[in-house]
Design a protein around this motif. Structure first.
Motif, PDB file in Angstrom:
ATOM      1  N   GLN A 111       0.787  -1.640   0.428  1.00 29.86           N
ATOM      2  CA  GLN A 111      -0.085  -0.309  -0.092  1.00 29.86           C
ATOM      3  C   GLN A 111       0.828   1.296  -0.374  1.00 29.86           C
ATOM      4  O   GLN A 111       1.907   1.071   0.735  1.00 29.86           O
ATOM      5  N   LEU A 112       0.774   2.441  -0.931  1.00 28.08           N
ATOM      6  CA  LEU A 112       0.624   3.304  -0.643  1.00 28.08           C
ATOM      7  C   LEU A 112       0.106   4.910  -0.164  1.00 28.08           C
ATOM      8  O   LEU A 112      -0.784   4.467  -0.718  1.00 28.08           O
ATOM      9  N   VAL A 113       0.905   4.552   0.982  1.00 30.17           N
ATOM     10  CA  VAL A 113       0.112   5.524   2.235  1.00 30.17           C
ATOM     11  C   VAL A 113      -0.196   6.652   1.917  1.00 30.17           C
ATOM     12  O   VAL A 113      -0.888   7.202   2.049  1.00 30.17           O
ATOM     13  N   SER A 114       1.444   7.158   0.940  1.00 27.05           N
ATOM     14  CA  SER A 114       1.054   8.953   0.814  1.00 27.05           C
ATOM     15  C   SER A 114       2.568   8.468   0.154  1.00 27.05           C
ATOM     16  O   SER A 114       3.021   8.519   0.361  1.00 27.05           O
ATOM     17  N   VAL A 115       1.324   9.734  -0.904  1.00 28.44           N
ATOM     18  CA  VAL A 115       2.899  10.134  -1.998  1.00 28.44           C
ATOM     19  C   VAL A 115       2.202  11.785  -2.140  1.00 28.44           C
ATOM     20  O   VAL A 115       1.359  11.550  -2.770  1.00 28.44           O
ATOM     21  N   THR A 116       2.915  12.147  -2.328  1.00 29.34           N
ATOM     22  CA  THR A 116       3.393  13.589  -2.027  1.00 29.34           C
ATOM     23  C   THR A 116       4.048  14.234  -2.675  1.00 29.34           C
ATOM     24  O   THR A 116       4.736  14.140  -2.652  1.00 29.34           O
ATOM     25  N   VAL A 117       3.481  15.656  -3.269  1.00 31.09           N
ATOM     26  CA  VAL A 117       4.431  16.744  -4.102  1.00 31.09           C
ATOM     27  C   VAL A 117       4.058  17.909  -3.607  1.00 31.09           C
ATOM     28  O   VAL A 117       3.290  18.809  -3.544  1.00 31.09           O
ATOM     29  N   ASN A 118       5.414  18.444  -2.186  1.00 30.90           N
ATOM     30  CA  ASN A 118       5.097  19.894  -1.915  1.00 30.90           C
ATOM     31  C   ASN A 118       3.750  20.004  -1.027  1.00 30.90           C
ATOM     32  O   ASN A 118       2.992  20.631  -1.105  1.00 30.90           O
ATOM     33  N   GLY A 119       3.479  18.624  -0.534  1.00 30.00           N
ATOM     34  CA  GLY A 119       2.437  18.833   0.158  1.00 30.00           C
ATOM     35  C   GLY A 119       0.966  18.253  -0.098  1.00 30.00           C
ATOM     36  O   GLY A 119      -0.518  18.009   0.107  1.00 30.00           O
ATOM     37  N   GLN A 120       0.997  18.476  -1.948  1.00 30.45           N
ATOM     38  CA  GLN A 120      -0.124  17.987  -2.525  1.00 30.45           C
ATOM     39  C   GLN A 120      -0.301  16.721  -3.165  1.00 30.45           C
ATOM     40  O   GLN A 120       1.180  16.148  -3.528  1.00 30.45           O
ATOM     41  N   THR A 121      -1.163  15.816  -2.607  1.00 28.80           N
ATOM     42  CA  THR A 121      -1.302  14.590  -2.875  1.00 28.80           C
ATOM     43  C   THR A 121      -1.041  14.022  -4.749  1.00 28.80           C
ATOM     44  O   THR A 121      -2.228  14.606  -5.080  1.00 28.80           O
ATOM     45  N   VAL A 122      -0.446  13.188  -5.307  1.00 32.69           N
ATOM     46  CA  VAL A 122      -0.746  12.941  -6.081  1.00 32.69           C
ATOM     47  C   VAL A 122      -1.406  12.022  -6.366  1.00 32.69           C
ATOM     48  O   VAL A 122      -1.750  11.239  -6.654  1.00 32.69           O
ATOM     49  N   GLY A 123      -2.160  12.980  -8.143  1.00 30.09           N
ATOM     50  CA  GLY A 123      -2.747  11.690  -8.699  1.00 30.09           C
ATOM     51  C   GLY A 123      -2.752  11.202  -9.979  1.00 30.09           C
ATOM     52  O   GLY A 123      -1.666  11.776 -10.424  1.00 30.09           O
ATOM     53  N   SER A 124      -3.887  11.248 -10.801  1.00 34.19           N
ATOM     54  CA  SER A 124      -4.066  11.595 -12.328  1.00 34.19           C
ATOM     55  C   SER A 124      -2.899  12.564 -12.527  1.00 34.19           C
ATOM     56  O   SER A 124      -2.450  12.738 -13.905  1.00 34.19           O
ATOM     57  N   SER A 125      -3.475  13.549 -12.461  1.00 31.94           N
ATOM     58  CA  SER A 125      -3.400  15.508 -13.028  1.00 31.94           C
ATOM     59  C   SER A 125      -1.949  15.202 -12.655  1.00 31.94           C
ATOM     60  O   SER A 125      -1.340  15.354 -11.720  1.00 31.94           O
ATOM     61  N   ASN A 126      -0.808  17.091 -13.167  1.00 33.21           N
ATOM     62  CA  ASN A 126       0.208  17.302 -13.143  1.00 33.21           C
ATOM     63  C   ASN A 126       0.088  17.804 -12.166  1.00 33.21           C
ATOM     64  O   ASN A 126      -1.235  19.191 -11.395  1.00 33.21           O
ATOM     65  N   ILE A 127       1.421  18.002 -11.887  1.00 32.27           N
ATOM     66  CA  ILE A 127       1.344  19.096 -10.181  1.00 32.27           C
ATOM     67  C   ILE A 127       2.292  20.231 -10.645  1.00 32.27           C
ATOM     68  O   ILE A 127       3.006  18.967 -11.193  1.00 32.27           O
ATOM     69  N   SER A 128       2.002  21.434 -10.425  1.00 34.12           N
ATOM     70  CA  SER A 128       2.883  22.638 -10.669  1.00 34.12           C
ATOM     71  C   SER A 128       3.403  22.640  -9.225  1.00 34.12           C
ATOM     72  O   SER A 128       3.076  23.330  -8.127  1.00 34.12           O
ATOM     73  N   ALA A 129       5.313  22.616  -9.769  1.00 29.58           N
ATOM     74  CA  ALA A 129       5.846  22.786  -8.634  1.00 29.58           C
ATOM     75  C   ALA A 129       6.970  24.162  -9.522  1.00 29.58           C
ATOM     76  O   ALA A 129       7.334  24.133 -10.280  1.00 29.58           O
ATOM     77  N   ALA A 130       7.460  25.214  -8.081  1.00 28.81           N
ATOM     78  CA  ALA A 130       8.084  26.429  -9.341  1.00 28.81           C
ATOM     79  C   ALA A 130       9.552  25.821  -7.529  1.00 28.81           C
ATOM     80  O   ALA A 130       9.573  25.689  -6.413  1.00 28.81           O
ATOM     81  N   GLY A 131      10.265  26.042  -8.178  1.00 28.14           N
ATOM     82  CA  GLY A 131      11.687  26.064  -7.421  1.00 28.14           C
ATOM     83  C   GLY A 131      12.160  24.264  -6.822  1.00 28.14           C
ATOM     84  O   GLY A 131      12.642  23.787  -7.096  1.00 28.14           O
ATOM     85  N   THR A 132      11.066  23.759  -5.876  1.00 28.32           N
ATOM     86  CA  THR A 132      11.356  22.061  -5.377  1.00 28.32           C
ATOM     87  C   THR A 132      10.375  22.053  -5.225  1.00 28.32           C
ATOM     88  O   THR A 132       8.658  22.340  -5.396  1.00 28.32           O
ATOM     89  N   ALA A 133      10.710  20.624  -5.715  1.00 24.73           N
ATOM     90  CA  ALA A 133       9.173  19.632  -6.316  1.00 24.73           C
ATOM     91  C   ALA A 133       9.497  18.235  -5.031  1.00 24.73           C
ATOM     92  O   ALA A 133       9.988  17.457  -5.643  1.00 24.73           O
ATOM     93  N   ALA A 134       9.372  19.086  -3.886  1.00 25.30           N
ATOM     94  CA  ALA A 134       9.524  17.345  -2.883  1.00 25.30           C
ATOM     95  C   ALA A 134       8.996  16.097  -3.015  1.00 25.30           C
ATOM     96  O   ALA A 134       7.845  16.492  -2.895  1.00 25.30           O
ATOM     97  N   LEU A 135       9.409  15.464  -3.712  1.00 22.93           N
ATOM     98  CA  LEU A 135       8.771  14.395  -3.347  1.00 22.93           C
ATOM     99  C   LEU A 135       7.829  13.688  -1.598  1.00 22.93           C
ATOM    100  O   LEU A 135      10.120  13.634  -1.439  1.00 22.93           O
ATOM    101  N   LYS A 136       7.710  13.214  -1.285  1.00 23.69           N
ATOM    102  CA  LYS A 136       7.260  12.159  -0.069  1.00 23.69           C
ATOM    103  C   LYS A 136       6.714  11.010   0.015  1.00 23.69           C
ATOM    104  O   LYS A 136       5.771  11.152  -0.393  1.00 23.69           O
TER     105      LYS A 136
END
Length: 717
Positions: free
Chosen positions: A137-162
């Protein structure tokens, strides 16, 4: 094969001898003992299987067989949540690859392989493993705190994947890829700045696609696509964060044993804040520890317990994570671990400190290799059950080569099972101790021992003890209560002057004691001779004297069964029976009795007037000093026959409560003996002695009571 070569050579020699027409005698073919085939079950990586291995339905396994002759048949079967009947392999000797059935459900399975050679020798191999049908199970997948889904995530400077992953079967391997390139990988958690390449350099603005793959120990996978659009960073937001460059330094020189010091530094940039720093330790078996050595400090000295890892090469690597989501890793450093220690023995069931309530106690013992190789000295494991006093209640000796009691690898992890019967024990605290001796490389012979203490609440199912003390059998006549004795059988005889005495005891407590007559056909005479309810009593002597034969429940002369019944507070019952004859006309030895004080009268304030007295069975007279009131017994007759004599001392206090304060049981008092009972006084009241006497020749029982002696406490007021 060896045996084939011998046979062919022998045939050739026979042919040559026949052509020569005589000469040297034909040689005799050597004989060899047939050995059973060897069988091994391995993973596709050629590793042994245990119940800690997770596999998927349909996974491949290897079955390895060999023999000094020829392996003819190999069959395998499965036992578990979904059992499979034996399957015979097409090819036999050597390496066979099989696929597990695709319909296996989750749980633990045991595979049994049986191999038989051409001479009928058979051997069996077993291996356990666990089937996993659940993806990680992928409990949590976020980029800059936003939950990753099927759409793009915009990030400026840093795109912190956790990323946080979980699986019930064990650690989840996380791998982040871009196309064919692996950007980052870790266990259970992963952090990476998608705005940077693997080498730490910044990416150009634009859209990027990444793939996150989670794999559990069974090889099941879950994937998540991560799509990110990078845009220019606003210059007013400050400097760009840099990837950490952690370092590590091992203190001292190897090989290492015990605790080892490792200096670690996160080396984060001035624009970064440290989230955590992790020292990851991986041994030669692939065991990885990424949870123990974690800190939020930028500089830390870790104390690594090397005994937790297998001897041999061990890899060390430090990872630093910033709060901005950047991850940096130090170069891998290899060191050598060499610990010398004995395997660990544990009593895993019953659990130490647990409470148990069942008639059968299951016991499980494990012997686990830590770092050093070992072998068993005797091939046996001893298991002892002891009570709270340390007294040995039972013992078991387990043969490690017997698959019905011990399974696993005798050089790695061995599990042995046995059990103890708790139904006949008392409730309370017990201990189970397991022990064995092993030879450890570098240490020699070592004694291993482990103890688990538990509380048993199993109630004792043992019946109370009871016994008819008097009358007693004087011959074998009537010893079988199920058979009616003959009219001339030599039985105990009861008359109007007889008495009976019984004894009962129980470790939990008595509920009642009953004594009654039964007719020869087993029907009870309605009235009890004794029917005593007990309260908080665990032992009692009960006396009935004289026996009432002529009351409302008249007992005619004849043969009867004297029955004693006891029940304890748990409902366990014990019944004792004896044939007796009721004969009013048959009398035993009849005695007069006398009693005297044996010490001078005291007049001291607060003391008793007398401190001792004597009662004589058969004494018809006495002499008493008029001044001291002390006396002696005279004209005392002796027993006319060998007899069983019971003397009972009674005491009645000033409030009128009577109880037996002493008893003396003489199993055989020979004829010609005078019976004198001496009693010490310790309280104000009235004392007397009564006797139960059974003639061991005629079997007649008589009860005789002596006179009373009264004692007062002096008071000068």
């Amino acid at each position: 094969m060896k045996s084939k070569t011998v046979i062919l050579g022998f045939s050739a020699l026979l042919a040559l001898t026949a052509c020569g027409g005589g000469g040297a005698p034909a040689p005799t073919a050597p004989t060899t003992g047939n050995q059973a085939p060897t069988v091994a079950i391995r993973s596709m990586a050629n590793q042994p299987l245990t119940d800690k291995n997770f596999l998927q339905p349909g996974a491949s396994l290897m079955i390895l067989t060999s023999d000094d002759d020829v392996v003819k048949t190999v069959t395998y079967s499965l036992a578990g949540p979904v059992s499979k009947a034996p399957v015979q392999l097409g090819s036999v000797e050597g390496k066979n690859t099989i696929n597990l059935p695709p319909d296996l459900t989750e749980g633990t399975y045991t595979m049994t392989v049986q191999a038989t050679d051409s001479q009928g020798a058979t051997s069996t191999g077993t291996a356990s493993f666990r089937i996993d049908t659940t993806n990680p199970q992928l409990v949590s997948v976020t980029v800059n705190g936003q939950t990753v889904g099927s759409s793009n995530i915009s990030a400026a400077g840093t795109a912190a994947l956790k990323v946080v992953a979980h699986d019930t079967s064990g650690p989840v391997a996380l791998v982040l890829t871009e196309g064919q390139e692996v950007l980052a990988q870790n266990s259970n958690e992963l952090n990476f700045d998608l705005a940077r390449k693997k080498d730490g350099s910044l990416r150009e603005d634009g859209s990027y696609s990444f793939m996150l793959t989670a794999t559990d120990p069974a090889g099941r996978t879950t994937q998540q696509a991560v799509n990110v659009t990078l845009v220019k960073k606003d210059a007013s937001s400050g400097p760009v964060e840099q990837v950490p460059t952690p370092t590590l330094q091992v203190i001292g020189e190897g090989p290492f044993a015990g605790n080892m010091g490792v200096n670690a530094s996160a080396n984060i940039g001035p624009s970064s804040q440290l989230d955590k720093m992790v020292l990851v330790v991986t041994d030669s078996t692939g065991r990885m520890d990424s949870q123990t050595y974690v800190t939020t400090q930028a500089n830390q000295t870790f104390s690594v317990d090397t005994t937790q890892f297998t001897n041999g090469p061990v890899k060390l690597q430090v990872f630093a994570y910033t709060k901005g989501g950047l991850e940096g890793a130090s170069p891998v450093q290899s060191i050598e671990v060499k610990n010398i220690n004995a395997p660990q023995i544990s009593v895993v069931a019953p659990v130490d400190g647990s409470t148990f309530n069942a008639p059968t106690l299951p016991v499980r013992v494990t012997i686990t290799k830590r770092t050093s190789y070992f072998s068993f000295v005797s091939g046996q494991v001893s298991v002892e059950l002891r009570d709270y006093r340390g007294a040995l209640k039972a013992t078991r000796t387990l043969d490690i080569s017997n698959p019905s009691t011990c399974t696993g690898d005798t050089k790695a992890t061995l599990t042995c099972n046995t059990s103890f019967d708790m139904a006949d024990g008392d409730a309370g605290i017990y201990s189970v101790t397991a022990s064995t001796s092993v030879n450890v490389d570098g240490l020699g012979e070592q004694r291993l021992s482990a103890t688990s203490r538990f509380t048993s609440t199993v109630q004792n199912a043992s019946a109370p003890a009871n016994n008819i003390i008097l009358p007693i059998r004087i011959s074998n006549d009537g010893s079988n209560v199920a058979e009616l004795p003959s009219a001339t059988a030599k039985l105990p005889v009861l008359n109007r002057g007889s008495g009976v005495m019984v004894h009962a005891s129980d470790n939990d407590g008595l509920k009642y004691v009953q004594v009654r007559f039964l007719y020869p056909d087993g029907r009870p005479v309605n009235s009890y001779l004794l029917n005593r309810k007990m309260v908080d009593v665990s032992e009692t002597y009960e006396v009935v004297m004289p026996i009432e034969l002529d009351g409302s429940e008249y007992i005619p002369d004849g043969q009867y069964i004297l029955q004693m019944t006891t029940e304890d507070t748990l409902g366990n019952t014990n019944i004792q029976e004896m044939w007796v004859r009721v004969d009013r006309a048959q009398r035993g030895q009849l005695f007069k009795t006398e009693a005297v004080f044996t010490d001078a009268r005291s007049f001291v304030n607060g003391q008793l007037t007398h401190s001792s007295g004597a009662w004589g069975l058969g004494c018809s007279d006495k002499t008493v000093d008029a001044t001291t009131e002390a006396g002696s017994l005279t004209n005392c007759a002796s027993l006319q026959a060998d007899s069983r004599v019971i003397a009972l001392t009674y005491f009645r206090n000033p409030e009128g409560v009577t109880k037996v304060v002493g008893r003396t049981i003489s199993p055989v008092t020979t004829a010609g003996t005078s019976v004198i009972s001496r009693v010490g006084f310790n309280a104000e009241g009235t004392y007397w002695v009564s006797w139960l006497v059974q003639d061991l020749n005629t079997g007649v029982v008589e009860s005789i009571s002596g006179p009373e002696l009264a004692v007062q406490k002096n008071s000068n007021q």
